[in-house]
Scaffold this motif. Structure first.
Motif, short mmCIF file in Angstrom:
data_model
loop_
_atom_site.label_atom_id
_atom_site.label_comp_id
_atom_site.label_asym_id
_atom_site.label_seq_id
_atom_site.Cartn_x
_atom_site.Cartn_y
_atom_site.Cartn_z
N LYS A 34 0.84 -1.22 0.00
CA LYS A 34 0.00 0.00 0.00
C LYS A 34 0.87 1.27 0.00
CE LYS A 34 -4.07 -2.15 0.62
NZ LYS A 34 -3.67 -3.56 0.61
N LEU A 35 1.89 1.25 -0.87
CA LEU A 35 2.82 2.39 -0.95
C LEU A 35 2.88 2.91 -2.38
CD1 LEU A 35 5.83 0.95 1.13
CD2 LEU A 35 4.08 2.57 1.93
N VAL A 36 3.05 4.23 -2.52
CA VAL A 36 3.26 4.84 -3.83
C VAL A 36 4.50 5.73 -3.74
CG1 VAL A 36 1.65 6.78 -3.42
CG2 VAL A 36 2.21 6.12 -5.75
N ALA A 37 5.41 5.59 -4.72
CA ALA A 37 6.62 6.41 -4.77
C ALA A 37 6.54 7.30 -5.99
CB ALA A 37 7.86 5.53 -4.84
N PHE A 38 7.06 8.52 -5.88
CA PHE A 38 6.97 9.49 -6.98
C PHE A 38 8.26 10.30 -6.99
CE2 PHE A 38 4.87 10.75 -3.11
CZ PHE A 38 5.53 11.91 -2.76
N GLY A 39 8.67 10.73 -8.19
CA GLY A 39 9.89 11.53 -8.31
C GLY A 39 9.68 12.67 -9.27
N THR A 40 10.42 13.78 -9.02
CA THR A 40 10.40 14.93 -9.94
C THR A 40 11.86 15.29 -10.23
OG1 THR A 40 10.51 16.70 -8.29
CG2 THR A 40 8.33 15.78 -8.74
N SER A 41 12.08 16.45 -10.80
CA SER A 41 13.46 16.88 -11.09
C SER A 41 14.16 17.39 -9.83
CB SER A 41 13.46 17.95 -12.17
OG SER A 41 12.51 18.94 -11.88
N HIS A 42 13.46 17.37 -8.66
CA HIS A 42 14.06 17.89 -7.44
C HIS A 42 14.26 16.83 -6.36
CE1 HIS A 42 11.52 21.22 -9.20
NE2 HIS A 42 12.76 21.44 -9.57
N GLY A 43 13.63 15.66 -6.54
CA GLY A 43 13.76 14.63 -5.53
C GLY A 43 12.66 13.60 -5.67
N PHE A 44 12.57 12.73 -4.64
CA PHE A 44 11.51 11.72 -4.68
C PHE A 44 10.94 11.52 -3.28
CE2 PHE A 44 15.53 9.54 -4.13
CZ PHE A 44 15.29 8.54 -3.19
N GLY A 45 9.77 10.91 -3.23
CA GLY A 45 9.10 10.70 -1.95
C GLY A 45 8.35 9.39 -1.92
N LEU A 46 7.98 8.97 -0.71
CA LEU A 46 7.22 7.73 -0.52
C LEU A 46 6.00 8.05 0.32
CD1 LEU A 46 7.18 4.61 -0.92
CD2 LEU A 46 8.35 4.44 1.28
N PHE A 47 4.84 7.55 -0.15
CA PHE A 47 3.58 7.86 0.53
C PHE A 47 2.86 6.55 0.85
CE2 PHE A 47 -0.93 9.05 0.65
CZ PHE A 47 -0.89 10.15 1.50
N ASP A 48 2.35 6.46 2.09
CA ASP A 48 1.57 5.31 2.54
C ASP A 48 0.10 5.62 2.27
OD1 ASP A 48 0.07 3.50 3.94
OD2 ASP A 48 1.21 3.64 5.81
N HIS A 49 -0.48 5.01 1.24
CA HIS A 49 -1.86 5.40 0.88
C HIS A 49 -2.91 4.66 1.70
CE1 HIS A 49 -2.79 1.89 -1.66
NE2 HIS A 49 -1.62 2.03 -2.25
N GLN A 50 -2.46 3.73 2.58
CA GLN A 50 -3.43 3.11 3.50
C GLN A 50 -3.62 4.01 4.72
OE1 GLN A 50 -2.88 -1.03 4.23
NE2 GLN A 50 -4.64 -1.19 5.57
N GLN A 51 -2.51 4.45 5.31
CA GLN A 51 -2.62 5.37 6.45
C GLN A 51 -2.75 6.82 6.00
OE1 GLN A 51 0.36 5.01 9.49
NE2 GLN A 51 0.20 2.78 9.62
N LYS A 52 -2.53 7.05 4.72
CA LYS A 52 -2.59 8.40 4.13
C LYS A 52 -1.60 9.35 4.82
CE LYS A 52 -7.26 7.60 2.56
NZ LYS A 52 -8.66 7.74 2.82
N ARG A 53 -0.37 8.90 4.90
CA ARG A 53 0.67 9.75 5.46
C ARG A 53 1.96 9.61 4.65
NH1 ARG A 53 4.28 6.73 8.39
NH2 ARG A 53 5.39 8.47 9.32
N LEU A 54 2.73 10.70 4.66
CA LEU A 54 3.99 10.73 3.95
C LEU A 54 5.04 9.98 4.76
CD1 LEU A 54 5.10 12.09 1.33
CD2 LEU A 54 5.88 13.96 2.78
N VAL A 55 5.74 9.03 4.13
CA VAL A 55 6.76 8.27 4.85
C VAL A 55 8.07 9.06 4.88
CG1 VAL A 55 8.04 6.09 4.92
CG2 VAL A 55 5.65 6.11 4.17
N PHE A 56 8.55 9.51 3.72
CA PHE A 56 9.76 10.34 3.68
C PHE A 56 9.86 11.05 2.34
CE2 PHE A 56 11.43 6.67 1.39
CZ PHE A 56 12.31 7.23 0.47
#
Length: 940
Positions: free
Chosen positions: A581-603
């Motif tokens: 239940k995780l989604v990771a995304f990246g842009t030209s400035h960095g990347f992040g990880l989001f927990d879409h079950q708890q709906k909170r940003l992991v890092f």
């Protein structure tokens, strides 16, 4: 392995001509690049290409034959035949011919303007710019000079006053009498129409039109014909057996009395109830509707002007073609517009559109990305179709009317989806299992955001007294309400039904499938990728504003959470793990990880390097801006001039002052040139040297810390050749909502050659790529081997390199750029099966390079198996749009509206296999057709 270019999906680019055979029930479309495509029942497709690559101007099927003639803009005629070969039909060019005039005659003497294949199937009548009609024999194209109809012979019995006012000019239309094949109508552009007797080579009737002629149409019984004109009028003429001068029965300007556009084509269709269908193209009032592309249908008191989204190339009506039938009884209108095909059901109330099974207008909004998912489970497939059917309630239930030929291709072995993301914020789901690319469902992300357009606006609402009665038809709409809505990345998990979609303004939406309409609040979270670093300010577009409160969504994929990247730059990479239940995304400035079950940003992890000045001075810039630097420069110039005036007042040297001014001007110009340009929308290509640009994200359950314990991990690769690896701690299912997901960085690998990382892959103990999330749980894959040591494959633009895990020591590599001079653009793992036995298959890498070559490389030893030239290296957009499938097929855009499908696998082939049989001719109303009937029967 083998490379097959199998089929073209979508709508032909720049169509220029349309033809239809009621006998074969096949439609033909010609294009400006010289292609000709034939379509019948779904799956029945043929394609030919003229060597000349010239524009196809006209297409005419030979009556009751599997043949057609094309006219190109270089004035050449080409005869094509459908020939049977190895149990299937093929389209072949038989002959080409260019009409030549007598020596010394001008080119206009033989410039063909109208073509009439005669029902005898022996000859073609060719109208020209000079007004003469030539006769060419079929299939030899030999000109029968003794049967030429010269314009002088036509003018012999025309009244003098009419003849003096206008010469014949060019032949605009040729039409054969529906009941008597010895009579043909010849229409000239200045308005004169004659009925020509082929047996006696003479004019039987003159019809003296007063307006510039556009086209002609015979009524079914041959007692009348219709002419349509440049001034927006049409005229009905009687054809009698006596020699009296015919007078028009009626002359109408449907949308008068104001000046109207030309009516370029007209049909008059009889029906059992006595009321005819009058169908014509154009004729709209010039002042108010001169820019509309319309076709009007009038039936008794019913009248609709269908307003098309692009220029109408041509159209035809499907009606009863049985010679014994008393009435036309039209059933459908088929319209070829410049950007789409539209079919209107004329039998049903309200004349609804018919959904086409092929020729989809892929580019109804520009395609911005693609994503292919193989082997969709039946349950998900049915739910997507169900959601799509609720959107298609306004379409007619009429079966597809162009149904010629027989599809011989076997049923597709699996269900495949091609998802296309579009500039207007929509995602379209296409059935890509077979030859016909068919729209199943359309998802719009617009409702989550506040845009200028109101989704409840209906373009088609007509006031009761609105005149002309326009009705918009077609789906082509290239104008986006807001370019920030554009979809950049798509990821669908076929097992869980979760869908992640990311866009141009840093928006990441996670959705799940709901079979019912629903209204709910979309949760929001922000991911600050700069982590409050000092001294930087985003110079690009703002993020999209979101709607407050609950939002109503149609059945289908419905967003439940929105992650907004800050700065709102284009999302360049996306990964979804539906089991964790995780989604990771990246842009030209960095990347992040989001927990879409708890709906909170992991890092979040910022990938910008302070030394990377270019990346910071692009859309993401220091506080200094162009306006400011210009202002400073001009202030400095002004100050220098003021001080120089003071010096001059104190008796200073004039030449010194001029030198100083010139120096300041030069400094100002230099500063202007060096100042960063403020761009509204970020558009960074892969070739840019933005080292922090995140190119790829990958989830893996592997050995990252030590060789005894494996754990979930997230890998990210950047444009600067850096690979980051994070250990993830995902709580067990029973405590999943109580404990947070934790992440910590475990590895950072810097490739020595610093080339952009385009792919990351972990191989298990058997050197097999790790399965997709939930694939093992659904018994569709073996469990990965966790006993042997794992390997990490990092694919950069310049080389492929294998590392051992967990130590990350280099094991072997394959240098592509150094050896081949090419750069990797796309890479994927594909499963190649043997065409000889079902027992054997292997996993290999399919690699697309910037030269348009596809290389197949073995795993895990990185041996080059074979190389195929696939896409022209000049076709940069084609290479950028390429998407591979899991089983060695691929798609790439050959134009904004067409995908070319190819296969690298000998086992997985999707290509047209069809046959066109000549139907038996049950009855015929033409006396001189007997030999042709025997010939056609023999051929069948």
């Amino acid at each position: 392995f083998s490379l097959y270019q199998t089929v073209e999906h979508g709508f032909p680019h720049q169509p220029s001509a349309l033809g239809y055979s009621p006998f074969l029930r096949l439609m033909a479309i010609g294009t400006r690049s010289g292609a000709i495509k034939l379509y019948g029942a779904p799956g029945v497709e043929f394609m030919g290409l003229h060597e000349e690559n010239n524009t196809v101007m006209q297409i005419h099927f030979i009556p009751d034959q599997c043949q057609l003639v094309t006219l190109l803009d270089d004035n050449s005629l080409h005869l094509w035949s459908l020939k049977q070969h190895s149990g299937a039909s093929e389209l072949q060019e038989e002959r080409r011919f260019t009409l030549k005039g007598p020596p010394g005659s001008p080119p206009s003497a033989t410039q063909i303007t109208a073509v009439l294949p005669h029902s005898s199937r022996d000859v073609l009548y060719l109208g020209t710019e000079s007004g003469s009609v030539f006769v060419a024999e079929l299939p030899s194209f030999r000109v029968l000079e003794d049967r030429t109809v010269p314009s002088e012979a036509v003018l012999q019995r025309v009244p003098d006053d009419y003849c003096n006012r206008r010469s014949c000019e060019l032949v605009e239309a040729l039409r054969e009498h529906p009941k008597n094949p010895n009579l043909i109508l010849i229409g000239y552009s200045r308005g004169l129409i004659v009925l020509w007797d082929l047996q006696n080579s003479q004019v039987t009737h003159h019809f003296l039109g007063s307006q510039q002629l556009e086209n002609l149409y015979w009524q079914r019984d041959g007692s009348k014909f219709i002419s349509c004109h440049y001034d927006g009028s049409y005229t009905q003429w009687p054809v009698s057996n006596d020699n009296r001068q015919p007078e028009p029965l009626e002359n109408l300007v449907p949308y008068g009395p104001f000046p109207c556009k030309a009516i370029s084509k007209i049909y008059w269709q009889t029906t059992k109830n006595g009321l005819p269908y009058i169908i014509f193209q154009g004729g709209m009032p010039r002042a108010s509707y001169g820019d509309r592309h319309s076709i009007s249908v009038i039936h008794g008191s019913q009248q609709t002007a269908f307003d098309f989204t692009s220029r109408v190339i041509d159209f035809f009506i499907i009606f009863s073609s049985e010679p014994t039938a008393e009435f036309d009884d039209p059933s459908a209108m088929v319209v070829l517009a410049e950007e789409e095909l539209v079919v209107i059901d004329l039998k049903s109330a309200g004349w609804p559109a018919v959904q086409a099974p092929y020729l989809a207008s892929l580019h109804c909004s520009a395609i911005t990305c693609s994503h292919h998912v193989s082997n969709i489970p039946l349950k998900l497939w049915e739910r997507i179709i169900s959601a799509g059917s609720k959107q298609n309630v306004h379409y007619s239930n009429m079966p597809w009317p162009i149904d010629g030929g027989t599809n011989l291709a076997p049923d597709p072995p699996q269900r495949d989806l091609l998802l296309t993301g579009h500039e207007d914020g929509t995602v379209r789901f296409w059935d890509a299992s077979g030859v016909c690319l068919h729209l199943l469902y359309k998802l719009s992300t617009v409702r989550v955001f506040l845009t200028d357009a109101d989704p409840n606006d209906n373009m088609n609402t007509l006031g009761e007294d609105e005149w002309p009665p326009l009705r918009k038809v077609g789906t082509f709409d290239p104008y986006s309400d807001d370019p920030r809505l554009g979809i950049q990345k798509i990821y669908l998990c076929k097992y869980s039904g979760y869908l992640a979609v990311a866009g141009t303004a840093g928006q990441v939406l996670v959705m799940e499938l709901n079979d019912e309409d629903a209204e709910h609040v979309v949760d929001h979270a922000e991911a600050d990728l700069l982590q409050d670093q000092e001294g930087y300010r985003w110079k690009g577009h703002e993020k999209l504003k979101t709607r407050d409160g609950p939002v109503r969504f149609e059945a289908g994929f419905q967003p439940f959470v929105l992650v907004q990247c800050q700065p709102p730059a284009v999302v360049t990479s996306l990964a979804l793990h539906s089991e964790w239940k995780l989604v990771a995304f990246g842009t030209s400035h960095g990347f992040g990880l989001f927990d879409h079950q708890q709906k909170r940003l992991v890092f979040v992890k910022c990938t910008l390097h302070p030394s990377d000045q270019l990346a910071l001075e692009g859309p993401l810039s220091r506080v200094k801006s162009l306006k400011k630097s210009l202002r400073q420069s001009f202030r400095r110039i002004r100050r220098s001039r003021v001080s120089s005036r003071k010096r001059r007042g104190a008796g200073g040297n004039t030449s010194e002052v001029q030198e100083a001014n010139a120096k300041f001007d030069q400094d100002a110009l230099q500063e202007m040139e060096l100042a960063p340009v403020q761009r509204k929308i970020e558009a960074r290509s892969a070739e840019d040297s933005f080292t922090g640009f995140v190119r790829t994200l990958y989830f893996a359950d592997t050995f990252l810390r030590d060789s005894s314990r494996h754990c979930p991990s997230l890998w990210a690769g950047t444009n600067g050749g850096t690979v980051y690896a994070f250990c993830l701690r995902v709580p067990p299912a029973e405590r999943r909502m109580d404990e947070p997901v934790r992440a910590e960085q475990a590895k950072e690998i810097q490739l020595m050659h610093r080339a952009p990382v385009v792919g990351i892959l972990v191989l298990d103990g058997r050197s097999t790529p790790l399965p997709e999330p939930l694939e093992v749980a659904h018994d569709l894959s073996k469990s990965p081997d966790m006993q042997g040591s794992h390997q990490l494959l990092v694919v950069s633009e310049e080389q492929l390199k294998v590392f051992t895990l967990p130590k990350v020591s280099s094991k072997l590599k394959l240098k592509l750029t150094a050896l081949e001079g090419c750069r990797v653009r796309k890479v994927t793992v594909a499963n190649f099966g043997s065409c000889k036995t079902n027992e054997y298959s292997e996993n290999d890498l399919a690699v697309l390079t910037n030269l348009g070559d596809i290389q197949i490389i073995s795993l895990p030893f990185l041996k080059l198996q074979i190389r195929y030239p696939c896409i022209r290296k000049e076709d940069v957009s084609g290479i950028a749009s390429c998407v591979f499938t899991k089983y060695g097929q691929g798609f790439y855009l050959i134009s904004p509206s067409e995908f070319e499908r190819f296969s690298l696998s000998t086992k997985w082939l999707v290509e047209p296999q069809c046959i066109v049989d000549v139907p038996e001719l049950t009855s015929n109303n033409h006396v001189n057709n007997r030999s042709g009937v025997e010939n056609a029967t023999r051929k069948s």
